[in-house]
Design an enzyme around this catalytic site. Structure first.
Site, PDB file in Angstrom:
ATOM      1  N   GLY A  47       0.811  -1.116  -0.034  1.00 43.86           N
ATOM      2  CA  GLY A  47      -0.093  -0.024   0.065  1.00 43.86           C
ATOM      3  C   GLY A  47       0.920   1.136   0.075  1.00 43.86           C
ATOM      4  N   GLU A  48       0.305   2.322   0.282  1.00 46.09           N
ATOM      5  CA  GLU A  48       1.069   3.572   0.643  1.00 46.09           C
ATOM      6  C   GLU A  48       1.525   3.482   2.039  1.00 46.09           C
ATOM      7  OE1 GLU A  48       3.315   6.655   0.346  1.00 46.09           O
ATOM      8  OE2 GLU A  48       1.670   6.918   1.872  1.00 46.09           O
ATOM      9  N   SER A  49       2.898   3.403   2.279  1.00 45.13           N
ATOM     10  CA  SER A  49       3.383   3.022   3.597  1.00 45.13           C
ATOM     11  C   SER A  49       3.336   4.250   4.417  1.00 45.13           C
ATOM     12  CB  SER A  49       5.081   2.769   3.244  1.00 45.13           C
ATOM     13  OG  SER A  49       5.713   3.826   2.804  1.00 45.13           O
ATOM     14  N   CYS A  79       5.708  -5.512   0.102  1.00 47.10           N
ATOM     15  CA  CYS A  79       5.899  -4.076  -0.622  1.00 47.10           C
ATOM     16  C   CYS A  79       6.036  -3.321   0.642  1.00 47.10           C
ATOM     17  CB  CYS A  79       4.632  -3.794  -1.749  1.00 47.10           C
ATOM     18  SG  CYS A  79       5.287  -2.452  -2.580  1.00 47.10           S
ATOM     19  N   ARG A 109      13.199   2.579   0.135  1.00 45.02           N
ATOM     20  CA  ARG A 109      11.501   2.672   0.026  1.00 45.02           C
ATOM     21  C   ARG A 109      10.897   2.638  -1.398  1.00 45.02           C
ATOM     22  NH1 ARG A 109       7.929   7.229  -0.196  1.00 45.02           N
ATOM     23  NH2 ARG A 109       5.920   6.625   1.020  1.00 45.02           N
ATOM     24  N   ILE A 143       5.015  -2.755  -7.839  1.00 48.85           N
ATOM     25  CA  ILE A 143       4.084  -1.392  -7.991  1.00 48.85           C
ATOM     26  C   ILE A 143       4.905  -0.691  -7.182  1.00 48.85           C
ATOM     27  CG2 ILE A 143       2.054  -0.508  -7.814  1.00 48.85           C
ATOM     28  CD1 ILE A 143       0.794  -3.281  -8.085  1.00 48.85           C
ATOM     29  N   ARG A 144       5.689   0.512  -7.685  1.00 40.61           N
ATOM     30  CA  ARG A 144       6.274   1.518  -7.063  1.00 40.61           C
ATOM     31  C   ARG A 144       7.058   0.969  -5.702  1.00 40.61           C
ATOM     32  NH1 ARG A 144       3.699   6.850  -3.562  1.00 40.61           N
ATOM     33  NH2 ARG A 144       5.534   7.861  -3.602  1.00 40.61           N
ATOM     34  N   HIS A 203       4.190  -8.659  -5.021  1.00 40.11           N
ATOM     35  CA  HIS A 203       3.011  -8.694  -4.734  1.00 40.11           C
ATOM     36  C   HIS A 203       2.432 -10.012  -5.122  1.00 40.11           C
ATOM     37  CE1 HIS A 203       1.821  -4.486  -3.241  1.00 40.11           C
ATOM     38  NE2 HIS A 203       2.615  -4.120  -4.327  1.00 40.11           N
ATOM     39  N   GLU A 205      -0.154 -11.787  -4.044  1.00 37.65           N
ATOM     40  CA  GLU A 205      -1.375 -11.690  -3.915  1.00 37.65           C
ATOM     41  C   GLU A 205      -2.177 -11.307  -5.039  1.00 37.65           C
ATOM     42  OE1 GLU A 205      -0.452  -7.456  -2.561  1.00 37.65           O
ATOM     43  OE2 GLU A 205       0.592  -9.573  -2.626  1.00 37.65           O
TER      44      GLU A 205
END
Length: 255
Positions: A47-49, A79, A109, A143-144, A203, A205
């Site tokens: 997600g967005e950490s 991630c 990061r 993803i990023r 990821h 998942e």
């Protein structure tokens, strides 16, 4: 039956819950410290950490999460979850963010760049194939994504990948505020295990390959076996049966 918690503050927790359902495992969404009680293991999703850290602080989750890691129960970070579990993170925004820690590594990061530089690739995973069957490669969806720059002596590297040619230069500020290059290798670590902690920069998942989730669940079985063995050291007979693992390999969702 094992009960797996999935930290459900933000990010891909729904996808992890769906992956657990596909292999017949009960998943429980976790948003508050008391919801960690009674869990056998925990997944911290991508997600967005920064957002996840703010929400974790708001719900006072960090002390409970650190305590959970310290109990020895399996914890898997994907991630952003990898960033949370690292002992040290670089490439963060000004002021940084709070970490759970426990994994002896340094993670960058945004190693692979921005959202536009997200990518998919085949990863060599011989250990995963040995434990769970199937191909000795898996699809990695980045993803990023973060990456692991270095690891401690107790950390087992499970996968690495080539550094993309278009990756931005990786620099961090020294103590004097001077920028310096910190990574120049042609490959970078993207999956590791240290004791009860599993971490992937990608990821699993988001694919239909369930082997990473099965591998994580087997860590819980290993933990139970060790605990049982510790209680049975004085016994002359010990049950060491292993079930066969001829599991079919699901194809990745993303071709």
């Amino acid at each position: 039956m094992a009960v797996v918690g999935v930290l459900a503050l933000q990010g891909s927790y729904n996808e992890h819950m769906a992956a657990l359902r596909r292999i017949g495992v009960r998943g429980v969404e976790v948003r508050k410290p008391e919801q960690l009680q009674g869990l056998d293991s925990l997944i911290i999703p991508g997600g967005e950490s920064t957002t996840m850290a703010k929400l974790a602080n708001y719900h006072n989750l960090f002390p409970a999460l650190r305590e959970f890691v310290g109990t020895g129960r399996p914890v898997w970070g994907t991630c952003a979850g990898l960033i949370f579990l690292a002992n040290k993170a670089v490439g963060q925004k000004s002021g940084g963010q709070e970490l759970i820690g426990g994994l002896d590594c340094t993670v960058h990061r945004n190693f692979f760049g921005s959202q536009l530089q997200s990518f998919e690739t085949e990863l060599s995973v011989p250990m995963l194939a040995e434990k769970e069957g199937g191909s000795d490669t898996c699809r990695g969806v980045f993803i990023r994504a973060p990456a692991i720059l270095d690891v401690g002596s107790d950390v087992e590297v499970l996968a690495d990948c080539p550094v993309p040619s278009d990756r931005p230069s990786i620099t961090i500020a020294s103590g004097e505020g001077v920028e310096e290059e910190v990574y120049s290798k042609d490959r970078v670590i993207v999956a590791v295990r240290q004791g009860n902690i599993l971490a992937t920069a990608f990821h699993p998942e988001l694919t239909s390959d369930s082997r990473w989730h099965r591998f994580f669940l087997d860590m819980d079985k290993e933990s139970d076996t060790k605990a049982f063995s510790a209680l049975s050291l004085s016994s002359s007979s010990r049950d060491t049966q292993d079930g066969s693992k001829n599991k079919p390999l699901d194809l990745p969702i993303f071709e």
